[in-house]
Scaffold this active site. Structure first.
Site, PDB file in Angstrom:
ATOM      1  N   SER A  50     -25.979 -13.673  22.099  1.00 32.07           N
ATOM      2  CA  SER A  50     -26.457 -14.014  23.434  1.00 32.07           C
ATOM      3  C   SER A  50     -26.472 -12.795  24.344  1.00 32.07           C
ATOM      4  CB  SER A  50     -25.565 -15.083  24.064  1.00 32.07           C
ATOM      5  OG  SER A  50     -25.394 -16.156  23.184  1.00 32.07           O
TER       6      SER A  50
HETATM    7  N1  SAH Z   1     -21.326 -16.192  20.185  1.00 23.31           N
HETATM    8  C1  SAH Z   1     -22.157 -15.623  19.170  1.00 23.31           C
HETATM    9  C2  SAH Z   1     -23.576 -16.100  19.322  1.00 23.31           C
HETATM   10  C3  SAH Z   1     -24.038 -16.750  18.118  1.00 23.31           C
HETATM   11  S1  SAH Z   1     -25.543 -17.671  18.212  1.00 23.31           S
HETATM   12  C4  SAH Z   1     -22.033 -14.128  19.139  1.00 23.31           C
HETATM   13  O1  SAH Z   1     -21.332 -13.572  20.018  1.00 23.31           O
HETATM   14  O2  SAH Z   1     -22.558 -13.506  18.237  1.00 23.31           O
HETATM   15  C5  SAH Z   1     -24.993 -19.300  17.801  1.00 23.31           C
HETATM   16  C6  SAH Z   1     -24.219 -19.437  16.524  1.00 23.31           C
HETATM   17  O3  SAH Z   1     -23.887 -20.819  16.386  1.00 23.31           O
HETATM   18  C7  SAH Z   1     -24.969 -19.056  15.259  1.00 23.31           C
HETATM   19  O4  SAH Z   1     -24.240 -18.099  14.556  1.00 23.31           O
HETATM   20  C8  SAH Z   1     -25.074 -20.370  14.482  1.00 23.31           C
HETATM   21  O5  SAH Z   1     -25.001 -20.203  13.083  1.00 23.31           O
HETATM   22  C9  SAH Z   1     -23.881 -21.120  15.016  1.00 23.31           C
HETATM   23  N2  SAH Z   1     -23.910 -22.574  14.839  1.00 23.31           N
HETATM   24  C10 SAH Z   1     -24.934 -23.438  15.042  1.00 23.31           C
HETATM   25  N3  SAH Z   1     -24.549 -24.707  14.768  1.00 23.31           N
HETATM   26  C11 SAH Z   1     -23.244 -24.637  14.396  1.00 23.31           C
HETATM   27  C12 SAH Z   1     -22.295 -25.606  13.977  1.00 23.31           C
HETATM   28  N4  SAH Z   1     -22.581 -26.901  13.901  1.00 23.31           N
HETATM   29  N5  SAH Z   1     -21.050 -25.182  13.675  1.00 23.31           N
HETATM   30  C13 SAH Z   1     -20.716 -23.875  13.737  1.00 23.31           C
HETATM   31  N6  SAH Z   1     -21.578 -22.911  14.112  1.00 23.31           N
HETATM   32  C14 SAH Z   1     -22.822 -23.282  14.441  1.00 23.31           C
END
Ligand code: SAH
Length: 222
Positions: free
Chosen positions: A71
């Protein structure tokens, strides 16, 4: 480059570049000094692909691989600021859903939270572990699982933060929230908004905050 030099960064990944990012966040309205200090301390460039490291401190989302994105710094800072509002002392247990590359995990650790982070895509979790091994004194546990189910063995949590947009607030996450605890998550399909839910003795109180754009919260693991 040796490990400590890579961590410190040079040129576009230096402490000075990071300080400029923090000044920008301040200008965009982020006021919480602990959040700004965490953003100044954690090197975002070690969490993005090496080819993108020079863009790590721009205020944009960047690709993480596996069709996911890290993000943009502003929204990360804004969410942390909302989470830290009225925080009593510098501690507490937090559940992070969607650890991705681990950047926000590191920030939460720097803020003094005991972090329980969940990620559903295994290669991302492996990368997050590797990235986070470079951050000294981090109190974080990571798990490969579907975040919709939370982390029941470690509940209750003072805070829950979700980095992917849910169609509706996952009930299991509400169940794992401590009394007076706060859950912060993006909600919606096309149009999304940030939703803050607080557990009170009278029940759950929900506040709708600004519009946002996140990848969807999926189910199951891969
Ligand atoms: N906070 C992260 C942003 C990641 S984007 C960073 O700093 O890099 C959102 C993430 O949520 C992705 O990696 C995706 O795989 C994860 N995600 C989506 N649905 C999910 C679920 N049900 N359980 C765990 N992770 C999930």
């Amino acid at each position: 480059m040796n490990a400590s030099l890579a961590l410190a960064g040079i040129g576009m990944t230096s402490q000075r570049t990071r300080a400029r990012m923090v000044e920008r966040l301040r200008a965009q309205g982020v006021r919480n000094e602990s959040v700004l200090a965490a953003m100044a301390a954690i090197p975002r460039h070690i969490f993005v692909e090496e080819a993108l490291a020079s863009r790590a401190y721009e205020d944009t989302a960047l690709p993480l691989g596996c069709s996911q994105t890290i993000s943009q710094p502003y929204i990360v800072a804004r969410m942390l600021e909302i989470l830290c509002e009225n925080r009593k002392n510098g501690s507490g247990k937090i559940l992070e859903i969607g650890a991705g590359c681990g950047y926000q995990t590191a920030l939460l650790g720097h803020l003094g939270y005991e972090v329980y982070a969940v990620e559903r895509i295994r290669p991302l979790l492996v990368r997050a572990r590797k990235n986070l091994a470079q951050i000294p004194n981090l109190k974080a546990r990571l798990k490969h699982a579907d975040g919709n189910l939370g982390w029941p063995e470690a509940a209750p949590f003072d805070r829950v933060i979700v980095a992917a947009a849910a169609r509706a607030v996952p009930q299991e996450l509400l169940r794992q929230l401590a009394m007076n605890g706060i859950l912060l998550l993006p909600v919606g399909g096309g149009e999304q908004y940030l939703c803050r839910v607080q557990r009170t003795p009278q029940g759950f109180s929900e506040t709708r905050l600004e519009s946002v754009r996140f990848v969807p919260l999926l189910t199951g693991v891969e």
